[in-house]
Design a protein around this motif. Structure first.
Motif, PDB file in Angstrom:
ATOM      1  N   ASP A 155       7.540  86.991 -34.401  1.00 37.30           N
ATOM      2  CA  ASP A 155       7.284  86.101 -35.520  1.00 37.30           C
ATOM      3  C   ASP A 155       6.377  84.957 -35.067  1.00 37.30           C
ATOM      4  O   ASP A 155       6.647  84.291 -34.069  1.00 37.30           O
ATOM      5  CB  ASP A 155       8.614  85.543 -36.034  1.00 37.30           C
ATOM      6  CG  ASP A 155       8.462  84.796 -37.346  1.00 37.30           C
ATOM      7  OD1 ASP A 155       8.791  85.377 -38.379  1.00 37.30           O
ATOM      8  OD2 ASP A 155       8.005  83.638 -37.314  1.00 37.30           O
ATOM      9  N   SER A 166       8.738  88.171 -39.478  1.00 39.36           N
ATOM     10  CA  SER A 166       9.832  89.143 -39.437  1.00 39.36           C
ATOM     11  C   SER A 166      10.381  89.434 -40.823  1.00 39.36           C
ATOM     12  O   SER A 166      11.002  90.470 -41.049  1.00 39.36           O
ATOM     13  CB  SER A 166      10.951  88.631 -38.518  1.00 39.36           C
ATOM     14  OG  SER A 166      11.387  87.348 -38.951  1.00 39.36           O
ATOM     15  N   GLU A 167      10.156  88.526 -41.773  1.00 40.19           N
ATOM     16  CA  GLU A 167      10.594  88.708 -43.152  1.00 40.19           C
ATOM     17  C   GLU A 167       9.418  88.446 -44.087  1.00 40.19           C
ATOM     18  O   GLU A 167       8.400  87.887 -43.684  1.00 40.19           O
ATOM     19  CB  GLU A 167      11.759  87.771 -43.478  1.00 40.19           C
ATOM     20  CG  GLU A 167      13.002  88.030 -42.636  1.00 40.19           C
ATOM     21  CD  GLU A 167      14.137  87.100 -42.988  1.00 40.19           C
ATOM     22  OE1 GLU A 167      13.916  86.196 -43.829  1.00 40.19           O
ATOM     23  OE2 GLU A 167      15.234  87.274 -42.431  1.00 40.19           O
ATOM     24  N   ARG A 217       2.555  94.311 -45.723  1.00 43.36           N
ATOM     25  CA  ARG A 217       3.382  95.003 -44.741  1.00 43.36           C
ATOM     26  C   ARG A 217       2.556  95.322 -43.501  1.00 43.36           C
ATOM     27  O   ARG A 217       1.387  95.677 -43.575  1.00 43.36           O
ATOM     28  CB  ARG A 217       3.943  96.303 -45.327  1.00 43.36           C
ATOM     29  CG  ARG A 217       4.906  96.108 -46.472  1.00 43.36           C
ATOM     30  CD  ARG A 217       6.113  95.249 -46.082  1.00 43.36           C
ATOM     31  NE  ARG A 217       6.819  95.784 -44.935  1.00 43.36           N
ATOM     32  CZ  ARG A 217       7.819  96.667 -45.015  1.00 43.36           C
ATOM     33  NH1 ARG A 217       8.201  97.129 -46.190  1.00 43.36           N
ATOM     34  NH2 ARG A 217       8.422  97.096 -43.929  1.00 43.36           N
ATOM     35  N   HIS A 221       7.472  94.936 -39.700  1.00 35.74           N
ATOM     36  CA  HIS A 221       7.253  93.523 -39.962  1.00 35.74           C
ATOM     37  C   HIS A 221       6.410  93.333 -41.237  1.00 35.74           C
ATOM     38  O   HIS A 221       5.971  94.284 -41.872  1.00 35.74           O
ATOM     39  CB  HIS A 221       6.515  92.869 -38.792  1.00 35.74           C
ATOM     40  CG  HIS A 221       7.366  92.647 -37.582  1.00 35.74           C
ATOM     41  ND1 HIS A 221       7.671  93.655 -36.692  1.00 35.74           N
ATOM     42  CD2 HIS A 221       7.958  91.527 -37.094  1.00 35.74           C
ATOM     43  CE1 HIS A 221       8.427  93.174 -35.720  1.00 35.74           C
ATOM     44  NE2 HIS A 221       8.613  91.893 -35.937  1.00 35.74           N
ATOM     45  N   TRP A 222       6.157  92.081 -41.528  1.00 35.11           N
ATOM     46  CA  TRP A 222       5.215  91.636 -42.549  1.00 35.11           C
ATOM     47  C   TRP A 222       4.149  90.806 -41.866  1.00 35.11           C
ATOM     48  O   TRP A 222       4.247  90.501 -40.679  1.00 35.11           O
ATOM     49  CB  TRP A 222       5.912  90.777 -43.606  1.00 35.11           C
ATOM     50  CG  TRP A 222       6.961  91.488 -44.404  1.00 35.11           C
ATOM     51  CD1 TRP A 222       8.184  91.923 -43.963  1.00 35.11           C
ATOM     52  CD2 TRP A 222       6.895  91.833 -45.786  1.00 35.11           C
ATOM     53  NE1 TRP A 222       8.881  92.511 -44.980  1.00 35.11           N
ATOM     54  CE2 TRP A 222       8.115  92.464 -46.110  1.00 35.11           C
ATOM     55  CE3 TRP A 222       5.954  91.650 -46.778  1.00 35.11           C
ATOM     56  CZ2 TRP A 222       8.401  92.924 -47.391  1.00 35.11           C
ATOM     57  CZ3 TRP A 222       6.222  92.109 -48.055  1.00 35.11           C
ATOM     58  CH2 TRP A 222       7.439  92.744 -48.358  1.00 35.11           C
TER      59      TRP A 222
END
Length: 475
Positions: free
Chosen positions: A239, A257-258, A270, A275-276
């Protein structure tokens, strides 16, 4: 044992072979031109991509091709390839710089989960339904570029969330939005089912293997968009890890991570992993510099030498928005040019202003990311346009970040190759962080006050002329 990554870019196709430890063993690339049959259009015939693939593959050592166990795919995002049921293209591919659908963007009313640009698959496909009904009737699949290439090699009709979520036709997680497809009169059967980027998506056909000098039957990964592949290949794993890529366009990617919150002018997509990422997307980096170099009749060596031979000319500014702009302005109609030219200015001062204008456009994108809550003090640096030390220093000064050059000249192709290794079971996702390429600090900001003042003038200039850029109506 090795793995082949294919990166199907806007202006070139790149290949990279990595070994079982993730180290690059060989690479090849073939360039091609974008076709512009009408003003504002940007297309490439898929036959051009296929010829480039075969030519690039022939440049790789035969013994390494014999050792390839799987192939992964990376591809330019947003555009679309219309095919029949067998994967044969029914018209040239439409690409992300295309602006023909500019007048249709009001069919994506705010708020949207991500900014919508005319070169995304959604607006382009809506344009096809309205203006090329014969092409629409002949279409069975609306594929992303890398998905067309995988199908051409014998793979399945499938796509991944990293590409789907960037079409303006899916939710942020990459799931097709059936209600929106119906409203736009786009047949839902055009859109391929979803699978993870690192999943197996078929095997290499005998015909394709013969054309490329590879073994038939090896695994084909589903693959991902070029930006998430570049992030994967560059070693982004935690992250907050951040990457700047400079190619035809430029992207700043910050891993999350979100799912990040929506933010004006930014994309949240995405990744190739689970992950994003936040992304600032700037359309005019290499394409603007290459165009200016041509206008000024420079070879690249002399362009750099003249541009950085002396201090920048006070009062001279260059807006690089030759193809409109995404982050932060979201203005497909934006355009560029010099302001402040005087009789004493030279080709060199004009070229220097162009370098600064491009750097400032990237800074505007980074400012949007910082405003969204992501603190970015350093960036990993990738992309073919980022190797000159003077350009790197200008970027570090303009962005106020430390830059770390990756020991990875083909980040997107390497990321694609890693996806091939994952799809074939050679690696597990948790092992990829240990394969990250080395990164060396190549530039640190020097607190250039005069440059900071020129950046403020640049932002002010865009604000003053933005109303000039009228959006043409769709005819």
């Amino acid at each position: 044992m090795s793995f082949l990554g294919i990166d199907l870019g806007t202006g070139s196709l790149k290949l990279a072979i990595v070994d079982g430890s993730g180290r690059e063993q060989a690479a090849a690339s073939v360039a091609y031109a974008i076709e512009t049959p009408h003003p504002g259009w940007a297309e490439t015939r898929v036959e051009t991509w296929w010829r480039a693939l075969c030519e690039a593959a022939a440049r790789l050592p035969a013994e390494l091709r014999d050792s390839v166990e799987a192939i992964g795919f990376s591809g330019q995002m947003h555009g679309v390839v219309l095919t029949d049921a067998h994967g044969q293209a029914v018209r040239p591919a439409m690409l992300w710089p295309d602006t023909r659908a500019l007048g249709l963007l009001d069919q994506w009313p705010a708020p949207q989960p991500n900014p919508v640009a005319p070169g995304m698959a959604g607006p382009l496909l809506r344009w096809i339904v309205l203006h090329e009904p014969a092409s629409a009737r002949a279409t069975r699949w609306a594929l992303q570029p890398k998905d067309w290439l995988r199908v051409a090699l014998g793979g399945a009709f499938v796509t991944d969330p990293s590409d789907a979520c960037a079409t303006a036709l899916a939710d942020p997680a990459g799931v097709w939005d059936g209600t929106q497809l119906e409203q736009l009169e786009l047949p839902q059967q055009w859109f391929a089912p979803l699978a993870p980027s690192y999943a197996a998506g078929g095997i290499l056909s005998r015909e394709a293997a013969s054309a490329l000098g590879l073994r038939a039957g090896i695994t084909l990964a589903v693959g991902a968009g070029d930006t998430p592949c570049a992030a994967l290949g560059s070693g982004l794993a935690q992250d907050g890890d951040a990457l700047l890529t400079t190619g035809t366009g430029g992207q700043i990617v910050v891993l999350a991570s979100e799912a990040p919150a929506a933010a004006q002018g930014l994309h949240r997509y995405r990744a190739a992993s689970d992950h994003w990422y936040r992304m600032a997307a700037m359309q005019n980096v290499g394409v603007a510099l290459e165009t200016v170099r041509g206008w000024l009749a420079y070879e690249w060596t002399h362009a750099y030498a003249d541009a950085f031979a002396a201090d920048a000319a006070p009062g001279l500014a260059f807006l690089p928005y030759l193809t409109g702009e995404r982050t932060p302005w979201l203005n497909p109609s934006a355009r560029g040019g010099w302001l402040g030219l005087a009789l004493g200015h030279t080709r060199g001062t004009m070229m220097r202003a162009a370098f600064e204008g491009v750097a400032f456009s990237v800074r505007a994108g980074l400012d949007a990311i910082r405003a969204s809550g992501a603190a970015v003090a350093s960036l990993r640096l990738a992309g073919g346009g980022s190797v000159d030390a003077r350009w790197r220093q200008l970027l570090a000064d303009a962005l106020n970040v430390e830059l770390y050059a990756l020991d990875c000249p083909n980040a997107a192709a390497r990321g694609a190759a890693l996806l091939g290794g994952l799809a074939s079971g050679h690696w597990q996702a948790g092992e990829l962080a240990a394969l990250a390429p080395a990164a060396t600090r190549v530039a640190a900001p020097q607190n250039d006050a005069a440059l900071a003042d020129r950046y403020e003038r640049f932002i002010d200039l865009y604000g003053r002329v933005e109303d000039w850029f009228a959006a043409p109506r769709d005819e």
